[in-house]
Design a protein around this motif. Structure first.
Motif, PDB file in Angstrom:
ATOM      1  N   PHE B 115       0.842  -1.199   0.000  1.00  0.00           N
ATOM      2  CA  PHE B 115       0.000   0.000   0.000  1.00  0.00           C
ATOM      3  C   PHE B 115       0.879   1.252   0.000  1.00  0.00           C
ATOM      4  O   PHE B 115       0.659   2.177  -0.792  1.00  0.00           O
ATOM      5  CB  PHE B 115      -0.922  -0.009   1.230  1.00  0.00           C
ATOM      6  CG  PHE B 115      -1.836   1.174   1.312  1.00  0.00           C
ATOM      7  CD1 PHE B 115      -3.007   1.217   0.559  1.00  0.00           C
ATOM      8  CD2 PHE B 115      -1.537   2.255   2.131  1.00  0.00           C
ATOM      9  CE1 PHE B 115      -3.853   2.305   0.626  1.00  0.00           C
ATOM     10  CE2 PHE B 115      -2.380   3.358   2.202  1.00  0.00           C
ATOM     11  CZ  PHE B 115      -3.548   3.387   1.451  1.00  0.00           C
ATOM     12  N   LEU B 143      -7.468   0.100  -3.633  1.00  0.00           N
ATOM     13  CA  LEU B 143      -6.043  -0.132  -3.379  1.00  0.00           C
ATOM     14  C   LEU B 143      -5.863  -1.066  -2.180  1.00  0.00           C
ATOM     15  O   LEU B 143      -5.122  -2.050  -2.244  1.00  0.00           O
ATOM     16  CB  LEU B 143      -5.340   1.218  -3.136  1.00  0.00           C
ATOM     17  CG  LEU B 143      -3.821   1.205  -3.207  1.00  0.00           C
ATOM     18  CD1 LEU B 143      -3.343   0.686  -4.561  1.00  0.00           C
ATOM     19  CD2 LEU B 143      -3.253   2.596  -2.955  1.00  0.00           C
ATOM     20  N   VAL B 144      -6.598  -0.783  -1.107  1.00  0.00           N
ATOM     21  CA  VAL B 144      -6.480  -1.616   0.093  1.00  0.00           C
ATOM     22  C   VAL B 144      -6.933  -3.049  -0.202  1.00  0.00           C
ATOM     23  O   VAL B 144      -6.245  -4.022   0.140  1.00  0.00           O
ATOM     24  CB  VAL B 144      -7.305  -1.017   1.264  1.00  0.00           C
ATOM     25  CG1 VAL B 144      -7.411  -2.009   2.414  1.00  0.00           C
ATOM     26  CG2 VAL B 144      -6.674   0.276   1.740  1.00  0.00           C
ATOM     27  N   CYS B 147      -4.312  -4.812  -2.222  1.00  0.00           N
ATOM     28  CA  CYS B 147      -3.130  -5.145  -1.416  1.00  0.00           C
ATOM     29  C   CYS B 147      -3.418  -6.352  -0.529  1.00  0.00           C
ATOM     30  O   CYS B 147      -2.620  -7.283  -0.446  1.00  0.00           O
ATOM     31  CB  CYS B 147      -2.738  -3.965  -0.524  1.00  0.00           C
ATOM     32  SG  CYS B 147      -2.082  -2.573  -1.434  1.00  0.00           S
TER      33      CYS B 147
END
Ligand SMILES: Nc1ncnc2c1ncn2[C@@H]1O[C@H](COP(=O)(O)OP(=O)(O)OP(=O)(O)O)[C@@H](O)[C@H]1O
Ligand SMILES: [Mg+2]
Lengths: 327, 253
Positions: B115, B143-144, B147
């Protein structure tokens, strides 16, 4: 030697059921590795709270496997183990929380510092951060000066002490030391024994494995012998040493004997399997050995002797016989 | 929950990251910067705009995804493979912690690292191309999720791998092609119809599409579908990990 760091735990979860003097109960534990090699064959053993138990056995006997099962690294194929009354499978959180393990292999993250590595272990076992405890452990093991050194830069003996520090960082009640003195010089070995005794004084139960009889003799309260996955014997060291202290006289007779004459009954003689020899066991340290009167009584009983041999059994011999008997 | 244990694993893993800061952060950032220079500034200026966005800007979400995916998989797989390799896994196995706590510690650390790299690349990109983010919360959410789910996937690889070669095989042979063919550098609308359909079997397409939507409000597939696909992938990885710990597969004899 510092005694404050290994005080009894106070939280309820850590407190083993009261009045239970067996800290670790191993019941009929077997292990067959995938591939078929039988490492343990129905081992049962009760480990007493506060004792130092030495497990003696040759390479491949199953010592590490037994310890690994208790600590949760290896799954048993059969049987049951409890630590502090908690089943190591069903209540693994409670049982493992009581245990510290110093493994046989030196497995350490090479580029991490001593301090971080030991602090990590404490957290991993669910204990809040406590730099004071870590400092005490490191000092006790003469690692304080090395706290900021990377593991790779340490000597073999120091790495072994780091393993011990990791195991002690979370204040275990039961400590397993898997061949702690392999590759360790005489001085450090003595230091380790001292540390072990100090831990015992703090109420920690200690189980160590070794190949060396002298080591077991020097430090253990009880000695267990494992070979080919079977527990051959567990005995108080004192009892073993008593056996060690006895001597035997083997009296070869001219004619075989069916039974021991009544006149000789007070000597508690045994008839050898061959039938024409008598075995007399006595304690050479006991002052009166009774040998003189035995010989005169033998003569009056009309027995004709052809040879006499004395024999002293050692722990080594007991050990070797046990292992040979199984071969 | 053994929070101390999760924290210990997490911090220990992060400390590895800081020890190897150069190779863990600087090198992915540098290589992405090179992509921007080559594709964004040099070649990109000759390309037509894609869906109303200049080419240099268009590839930003894809490039971030490319790095974040590979980093997640390689960080997490290495993170758990290394203790197996050097034997320190034994201490983890002997600790009073559940498999979930082990996963949270290791995957959490790997996901944090990727991240951070994703955010750094995003900031780097603003130095090279003009950038707008229409839906910043969604962007961070994607994004989280990416990841975490790809770190979980990496964790599985790290447990499955029997040697370093296998460890590198999956990122190399699976992740990189999937990401390159997943629309990092193009919109799948630019492909011939047959390829458009084949591409829909590539799970990474949904990730990149969703992520790109959070920047420019337009993607190759509906954003809900993107979200559903990544959640599905996450669930599959979680299920596999539960199975691994239940059976002791390759970790407990
Ligand atoms: N992971 C494994 N897979 C298969 N077999 C194993 C494994 N670990 C141990 N064994 C086998 O189990 C048996 C017992 O091994 P173990 O390591 O418990 O012995 P040990 O008493 O600790 O020996 P040493 O004194 O050499 O440490 C051996 O025959 C060994 O080959
Ligand atoms: Mg061993």
């Amino acid at each position: 030697m510092n005694t404050t760091i290994l005080k009894q735990h106070t939280s309820a979860a850590d407190q083993p059921p009261a009045g239970n003097e067996i800290i670790c109960a191993i019941d009929n534990v077997s292990k067959t590795y995938t591939g078929g090699s039988v490492a343990l064959d129905a081992v049962s053993l009760d480990i007493r709270k506060g004792e130092i138990l030495a497990l003696l056995g040759p390479n491949g006997a199953g010592k590490t496997t037994l310890i690994s099962i208790i600590c949760g690294i290896v799954n048993a194929s059969g049987g049951k183990v409890t630590v502090g009354g908690y089943d190591v499978v069903d209540n693994y959180r409670q049982s493992r929380g009581l245990i510290g393990l110093v493994p046989q292999e030196v497995n350490l993250e090479p580029f991490e510092t001593v301090n971080n590595t030991v602090t990590f272990s404490r957290g991993l076992f669910g204990k809040p951060r406590n730099p004071g405890t870590i400092e005490q452990v490191l000092r006790k093991l003469s690692l304080w000066d090395k706290r900021d050194s990377q593991i790779v830069t340490l000597s073999g003996g120091m790495k072994r002490r780091v393993l011990i520090a990791k195991a002690l960082s979370h204040e275990p009640r039961v400590l397993f030391l898997d061949e702690p003195t392999a590759g360790v010089d005489v001085e450090l070995r003595k230091d380790m024994w001292e540390t072990v005794r100090a831990l015992q004084a703090d109420g920690v139960t200690i189980i160590l494995t070794t190949h060396y009889i002298e080591e077991a003799e020097a430090i253990a309260d009880r000695i267990g012998v494992i070979d080919k996955g079977r527990l051959m014997l567990v005995e108080d060291k004192a009892t073993l040493m008593q056996r060690l202290g006895t001597k035997q006289i083997r009296i070869e007779l001219q004619d075989p004997l069916g039974r021991i004459p009544d006149a000789l009954s007070k000597y508690e003689l045994e008839i050898a399997t061959s039938g024409n020899a008598l075995i007399y066991t006595y304690d050479p340290t006991g002052g009166r050995t009774g040998i003189t009167s035995l010989f005169s009584d033998l003569k009056s009983a009309g027995l004709v002797l052809c040879d006499v041999q004395t024999h002293e059994s050692s722990l080594e011999e007991i050990f070797v016989n046990l292992i040979k008997g199984e071969a | 929950m053994n929070f101390h244990a999760i924290k210990a694993i997490y911090l220990f893993e992060m400390s590895r990251t800081f020890r190897t800061l150069l190779q863990s952060v600087v090198s992915p950032v540098l290589s992405t910067a090179l992509y921007f220079v080559v594709f964004g500034a040099a070649i990109g200026s000759r390309f037509a705009d894609v869906e109303g966005v200049s080419y240099g800007t268009f590839i930003v979400p894809g490039l971030i995804m490319l790095t974040v995916l590979t980093q997640s998989v390689s960080n997490a797989s290495f993170g758990i493979y290394f203790p197996r390799f050097i034997g320190t896994i034994q201490e983890i196995l002997s600790a009073p912690i559940s498999s979930i706590e082990i996963v949270v510690g290791y995957v959490g650390a790997a996901a944090t690292k990727s991240f951070a790299i994703g955010i750094i690349i995003l900031l780097t990109a603003t130095l090279f191309v003009p950038l707008r983010i229409d839906h910043p919360v969604w962007m961070l959410g994607f994004l989280v999720l990416t990841c975490v789910s790809f770190s979980l996937f990496g964790f599985i690889i790290g447990i499955w791998a029997k040697n370093f070669e296998q460890l590198q095989l999956v990122p190399l042979l699976v992740i990189t092609p999937l990401v390159f063919l997943g629309g990092s550098f193009y919109s799948i609308n630019m492909l011939p119809p047959l390829w458009q359909n084949i591409t829909l079997f590539n799970p990474v397409v949904y990730l990149i599409s969703g992520f790109r939507w959070s920047f420019f409000s337009q993607g190759d597939v509906a954003v809900g579908l993107s979200l559903a696909m990544i959640t599905l992938f996450l669930a599959i990885c979680l299920g596999t990990i539960m199975w691994i710990f239940k059976t002791g597969y390759r970790i407990r004899n």
